[in-house]
Design an enzyme around this catalytic site. Structure first.
Site, mmCIF file in Angstrom:
data_model
loop_
_atom_site.group_PDB
_atom_site.id
_atom_site.type_symbol
_atom_site.label_atom_id
_atom_site.label_comp_id
_atom_site.label_asym_id
_atom_site.label_seq_id
_atom_site.Cartn_x
_atom_site.Cartn_y
_atom_site.Cartn_z
ATOM 1 N N THR A 188 45.914 37.823 34.655
ATOM 2 C CA THR A 188 45.203 37.054 35.676
ATOM 3 C C THR A 188 44.784 35.675 35.156
ATOM 4 O O THR A 188 44.323 35.570 34.029
ATOM 5 C CB THR A 188 43.899 37.801 36.026
ATOM 6 O OG1 THR A 188 44.213 39.154 36.237
ATOM 7 C CG2 THR A 188 43.216 37.196 37.217
ATOM 8 N N GLY A 218 43.095 45.289 42.524
ATOM 9 C CA GLY A 218 42.370 45.194 41.260
ATOM 10 C C GLY A 218 41.036 44.492 41.424
ATOM 11 O O GLY A 218 40.451 44.459 42.510
ATOM 12 N N GLY A 242 41.975 45.810 36.077
ATOM 13 C CA GLY A 242 40.964 45.584 37.100
ATOM 14 C C GLY A 242 40.085 46.774 37.392
ATOM 15 O O GLY A 242 38.893 46.617 37.677
HETATM 16 N N1 GLY Z 1 43.066 41.842 36.567
HETATM 17 C C1 GLY Z 1 44.106 41.985 37.460
HETATM 18 C C2 GLY Z 1 44.257 43.313 38.041
HETATM 19 O O1 GLY Z 1 43.867 44.300 37.448
HETATM 20 O O2 GLY Z 1 44.816 43.410 39.101
#
Ligand code: GLY
Length: 329
Positions: A188, A218, A242
């Site tokens: 991300t 997420g 996430g």
């Molecule tokens: N941090 C991105 C996700 O888990 O979708």
């Protein structure tokens, strides 16, 4: 508020440590005292090594732009880059082969917008901003978000690239469904910026976990988890798995810890501790990282595992800062 000219390359441009009592004594709400404004040096930080994104955000800030424009235009660079396979165009698909994007944005007034599982639109972050600015809502999901994007003038774009299609076809041979730590050493993009007025905004955008279940969401579009801003205190963004960020409402937690007096670094460390200290935590098998910025321009970064980093740009030059981490065994 009248825009103050950004002080470039001057002694006054040096970041000042501003005590909260000075900030609190400002007579006009949301307007900092002149002495404080003179010490503010606009800056941007983002997760991982997305230096093109911080350069773009810096350009916006350096031209007198506000923090919200800076973070939007900054992360848009990665959304448009087909070689970044965790964000926007060229993001890896879910296990049914669909690229679904999650994004959110938050401004210094605490206003926010978010899109969830958005398909066929490159700039999920800009759709999130439109949700914030032109609707009475905070989040739009799936087909509703896509429909809203078309009505707002966004064009339909097929997001799966030749490269991600090939990887997906390869993945289907085993269909092994498991999180990968530090996938390609990035995932991300989360970005925080402070502008010449000392206002803070943030943005977070992702194609989410590669080969996720259809409909999986997420932390990235969840205000308080993937991103949180409180303009009196600071901001935080998250990266990594996430689900683990959502369980601890990670970004909100970091900002609240800063409110209680912790430095951005201490707050990020405490938020990671909350994850790894859960009963039977499986933390050895997933990554989470936080970056935080407080109102004084102090930053922090911390992750579960090695190789997380933060990019910082405060004077036109990108600085790559390796994050400290929990799992040193
Ligand atoms: N941090 C991105 C996700 O888990 O979708």
């Amino acid at each position: 508020m009248q825009r103050r000219k950004f002080i470039k390359n001057s002694a006054l441009g040096v970041t000042g440590i501003v005590s909260s009592s000075i900030l609190a004594s400002s007579e006009e709400k949301n307007i900092l005292p002149v002495s404080v404004i003179k010490s503010i040096k606009p800056m941007v930080v983002c997760t991982w090594h997305f230096q093109n994104a911080t350069s773009k955000a810096w350009e916006v800030l350096n031209n007198g732009g506000n923090a919200l424009d800076a973070v939007e235009q900054g992360v848009m660079v990665e959304e448009a880059d087909p070689t970044n396979e965790t964000v926007g165009l060229g993001g890896r698909p879910d296990r049914d082969g669909h690229v679904t994007l999650d994004a959110c944005i938050m401004n210094h007034e605490g206003k926010c917008g978010s899109v969830v599982a958005l398909q066929n639109i490159v700039h999920a972050i800009s759709v999130a901003r439109k949700v914030m600015e032109t609707t009475p809502h905070v989040m739009l999901a799936g087909l509703g978000a896509e429909q809203f994007a078309y009505e707002s003038g966004f064009k339909k774009t097929y997001l799966l690239t030749e490269s991600t299609k090939k990887q997906y076809d390869e993945w289907k041979k085993t269909s092994l469904y498991e999180p990968v730590i530090n996938i390609e050493n990035h995932d991300t993009i989360g970005m925080l910026a402070m502008d010449e007025n000392g206002d803070i905004a943030g943005a977070c955008t992702s194609s989410g976990l590669a080969y996720k279940m259809a409909g999986r969401v997420g932390d990235s579009p969840i205000i308080g988890s993937g991103l949180f801003i409180d303009n009196e205190i600071g901001g935080c963004v998250a990266t990594g798995l996430g689900e683990e960020v959502v369980k601890t409402v990670g970004s909100f937690l970091v900002v609240e810890l800063m409110r209680q007096g912790k430095t951005p670094q201490e707050a990020c460390e405490e938020a990671i501790n909350r994850i790894v200290n859960k009963p039977n935590s499986d933390y050895k098998n997933f990554q989470v990282g936080y970056i935080a910025l407080n109102k004084q321009g102090v930053t922090g970064a911390y992750a579960i595992h090695q190789y997380f980093s933060m990019t910082k740009n405060q004077d036109g030059t990108n600085e790559q800062i390796a994050s400290d981490y929990f799992n040193k065994i």
